[in-house]
Design an enzyme around this catalytic site. Sequence first.
Site, PDB file in Angstrom:
ATOM      1  N   THR A 283       0.570  -1.350   0.114  1.00 25.51           N
ATOM      2  CA  THR A 283       0.154   0.009  -0.039  1.00 25.51           C
ATOM      3  C   THR A 283       0.969   1.318  -0.154  1.00 25.51           C
ATOM      4  OG1 THR A 283      -1.840  -0.976   1.130  1.00 25.51           O
ATOM      5  CG2 THR A 283      -1.761   1.195   1.135  1.00 25.51           C
ATOM      6  N   ASP A 311       2.427  -8.144  10.938  1.00 27.04           N
ATOM      7  CA  ASP A 311       3.907  -8.652  10.880  1.00 27.04           C
ATOM      8  C   ASP A 311       4.953  -7.801  11.938  1.00 27.04           C
ATOM      9  OD1 ASP A 311       2.682 -10.675   9.904  1.00 27.04           O
ATOM     10  OD2 ASP A 311       3.819 -10.372   7.580  1.00 27.04           O
ATOM     11  N   TYR A 461      -6.560 -16.396  10.725  1.00 25.05           N
ATOM     12  CA  TYR A 461      -7.739 -15.396  10.592  1.00 25.05           C
ATOM     13  C   TYR A 461      -8.800 -15.260  11.605  1.00 25.05           C
ATOM     14  CZ  TYR A 461      -7.063 -16.488   5.560  1.00 25.05           C
ATOM     15  OH  TYR A 461      -6.522 -16.865   4.299  1.00 25.05           O
TER      16      TYR A 461
END
Length: 558
Positions: A283, A311, A461
């Site tokens: 991004t 991370d 997730y």
Amino acid sequence: MSTTNVGDEIGLQEMADRFALSVQQVKDLHAVFGAIDLDHSGTIEVRELKEYLQSCLPAMPDEEWKTYFSTIDRDHDDKVSFEDFVAMLQPSMDAPAPKKATRPIRLQAGHYPVPTIDVFGPYTPRPNPLGSNPTQWQYSNFVTDEHRISANVVSVGDRPIDEPVTFVRAGPRSEIAWDPAEVRAAIVTCGGLCPGLNSVIRELVYFLWNSYRVRKIYGVRYGYFGFYGKDLVELTPATVSDIHHDGGTVLGSSRGGFDLDKIMNSIVKHGINQVYCIGGDGTHRGTQVLYEETVKRGLRVSVVGIPKTIDNDFQLIDKSFGFDTAIEEAQRAIRTAKVEASACLNGIGLVKLMGRQSGFIAMHATLASRDVDVCLIPEMDFNLQTLLLHLKNRLLSSEEASLVIVVAEGAGADILPPTDKKDASGNPVLPDIGYYLKDQILSFFKREGMSVSLKYIDPTYMIRSVAANSSDQIVCSMLAQAAVNGAMHGFTGFTAGLVNGHFCYIPISLVISEPKQVDCTARVWWRLLDSTRQPDFSTRCNIILALTQSVHNTLKHK
């Protein structure tokens, strides 16, 4: 043939010094030698030595024998002494496997300012409205562009830091470059989910609206694609008041979708002059391109990055939002693995955590839990056979007879075949190290004739989708406020982040070069090794010692 007496402490120490081993390692090797030397003659036939080791280690593949015991096949006396035995193994002990280098960014000494919108021509500074709100801000709270944050924190004795690296300190300035009535702000979230996204969105809206009195704030839906593929949504404090209690992002997110011309056309069409891009390195690479394009076109737009990486692998930045929450949530998975493994004889809990190129989550989750026996991260090479032998040794030697393994998703890249695939953001699609390790561990113990119960847990997730915890909520708020303060002052092409505990503004170009990685020579990694008691799985010395320990444990259980 040497006659050193290894039965006393002096002899043990002499052997250890001669072969650069510890006294305990010499004892382990001598125990193996003594187990083969049944007639106590002090010598063994080379053929008998090799056959015995292979019988105790049936899972050792032929290619591993050739690699680590090639010296056993050389021409040698029919009978060898203990010292000859150690010397035969020594070439393997002394040949370390290649180790991955960490990649800390190296900056030249100096100050690193961030661009401002005055590159588009002069503008009229105006008083910061924060100064007119005495209940929240005093003029003494304002900082100036001369306030700097040093990236250097360690000095030796009275010696000053000769070549400091400094960044612009974040915070409100006494003057701003934008008329709040003319500001059109856009907020976009890109990439994977991370705890705290909604919290950052909420604080951006609240701070722009309540403190700077901006009334036109747009949300861009589903990442960069939303600039041209979806209608923008207007955001107000009322529409975002409760979103920080929820995980995910109220705006949606996506990977890829970066079409420069279409995005720029949307910015011009809607009159947007402040863009807040919340996302990771991919991004931010897009954000840098947007900034460069605004300069190229002469568009007066403040383009701001807000680092989002679960991370925690952004260069130069201490910690990104969501990281503390990720560590906290990872504890649940590790604790579950511990309970499951402890309930079985020879139980193994295997937990895969996030970390494509950097092992910060796996490392910090391991340090926080203190229940982990092995931690594998992308920054370390590991020999699979050494790892498997270590697992066997721990199960045989531990009273609990159970293990917990934590592996980062990017670990083992050197032993797994690449997929040659990329995701929408251009990142390589990684082979699944979790399932690979599961299969290898089960196959190994089956060949060894040991029954194990392995439970594999992938909480990825579940961790990404939760709301931020208390500490991350605070970081999200402060980060969003820092970004708004910088944009309103007229800065552009920057990202906001913590450096040495202080929020500052960093040119985007500095943080997108390559990911930050764990330094496996640093003290924090040695703290982990002290907790897990795992060896360095990359060196051939340790496979020899793992082999000898495996033989020792095999003898003990016969």
